[in-house]
Motif scaffolding. Structure first.
Motif, PDB file in Angstrom:
ATOM      1  N   LEU A  78       0.835  -1.206   0.000  1.00 17.59           N
ATOM      2  CA  LEU A  78       0.000   0.000   0.000  1.00 17.59           C
ATOM      3  C   LEU A  78       0.868   1.255   0.000  1.00 17.59           C
ATOM      4  CD1 LEU A  78      -2.660  -1.224   2.577  1.00 17.59           C
ATOM      5  CD2 LEU A  78      -3.102  -0.765   0.132  1.00 17.59           C
ATOM      6  N   LEU A  82      -7.545  -0.471  -0.953  1.00 20.40           N
ATOM      7  CA  LEU A  82      -7.467   0.473  -2.068  1.00 20.40           C
ATOM      8  C   LEU A  82      -8.861   0.905  -2.520  1.00 20.40           C
ATOM      9  CD1 LEU A  82      -4.581  -1.177  -4.116  1.00 20.40           C
ATOM     10  CD2 LEU A  82      -4.471   0.983  -2.831  1.00 20.40           C
ATOM     11  N   ARG A  86     -10.341   3.360   0.014  1.00 18.62           N
ATOM     12  CA  ARG A  86      -9.360   4.307   0.549  1.00 18.62           C
ATOM     13  C   ARG A  86      -9.969   5.671   0.875  1.00 18.62           C
ATOM     14  NH1 ARG A  86      -3.557   5.142  -2.228  1.00 18.62           N
ATOM     15  NH2 ARG A  86      -4.504   6.730  -3.510  1.00 18.62           N
ATOM     16  N   ASN A 128      -1.067   4.432   5.821  1.00 14.83           N
ATOM     17  CA  ASN A 128      -1.449   3.173   5.174  1.00 14.83           C
ATOM     18  C   ASN A 128      -1.780   2.075   6.180  1.00 14.83           C
ATOM     19  OD1 ASN A 128      -1.474   3.482   2.169  1.00 14.83           O
ATOM     20  ND2 ASN A 128       0.472   4.471   2.661  1.00 14.83           N
ATOM     21  N   HIS A 177       2.346   1.588  -3.426  1.00 17.44           N
ATOM     22  CA  HIS A 177       1.256   1.938  -4.342  1.00 17.44           C
ATOM     23  C   HIS A 177       0.949   3.431  -4.244  1.00 17.44           C
ATOM     24  CE1 HIS A 177      -2.872   2.298  -5.858  1.00 17.44           C
ATOM     25  NE2 HIS A 177      -2.721   1.138  -6.465  1.00 17.44           N
ATOM     26  N   GLU A 178       0.974   3.950  -3.017  1.00 17.58           N
ATOM     27  CA  GLU A 178       0.684   5.370  -2.842  1.00 17.58           C
ATOM     28  C   GLU A 178       1.806   6.240  -3.392  1.00 17.58           C
ATOM     29  OE1 GLU A 178      -0.583   8.676   0.494  1.00 17.58           O
ATOM     30  OE2 GLU A 178       0.057   6.701   1.184  1.00 17.58           O
TER      31      GLU A 178
END
Length: 172
Positions: free
Chosen positions: A21, A85, A88, A113, A24-25
């Motif tokens: 995560l 996700l 989110r 996260n 990914h961010e």
């Protein structure tokens, strides 16, 4: 099934989920499925290099198929990653509401996260008792971030727990 090791594996799966995560961010992939595939491959490659030593002189390492343990970890972690996700913006609203004087983007990205993952579990995973989600999140925050992060994460998740419509210690 609830031996110490199954809980330990879940902890490790959550740690991996938080790592994914976070990545990914920082660097949003175009294709989530491909990114997940690459992430798990790279985790295994790193684990194998650790065991064998990384003296491959640059040739591609043929990865053996995942062990049962690795497969089980991914089976637990992937839905957590996808769910976090997917929800989110909901989690971010909740964090913002409870994090008095803290703007979301000013929080440590790892803490943000960890909170998103725990809030997803608390709101959308009836099979995981909220107190488990909170304890795991706090321990992961202490491990990856700081002691203060542990307290911060605990404070916010406690407020979330008090608003939940389900008991904190029971699984449906």
């Amino acid at each position: 099934m609830h031996s110490g090791s199954s809980m330990g594996k879940r902890r490790e799966a959550r740690e991996r989920a938080v790592q994914f995560l976070f990545q990914h961010e920082m660097n949003p992939p175009e294709n989530l499925e491909e990114a997940l595939e690459q992430f798990w491959q790279s985790q295994r490659a790193a684990a194998i290099a650790e065991e064998k030593g990384a003296a491959t002189w640059g040739q591609a390492v043929e990865l053996p198929p995942p062990t049962a343990e690795e497969a089980a970890m991914r089976v637990f972690a992937d839905p957590l990653i996808r769910g976090t996700l997917e929800h989110r913006s909901e989690a971010d609203e909740i964090i913002t509401r409870h994090a008095k004087n803290w703007e979301l983007h000013r929080m440590a990205a790892v803490d943000r996260n960890i909170l998103r993952l725990a809030i997803f579990e608390m709101l959308h995973r009836d099979d995981i008792p909220p107190v488990v989600s909170i304890n795991e999140a706090v321990d992961i925050a202490k491990k990856f971030s700081t002691e203060d992060s542990g307290k911060f994460v605990n404070g916010i998740l406690d407020k979330v727990k008090s608003e939940l419509m389900r008991p904190a210690r029971i699984v449906k």
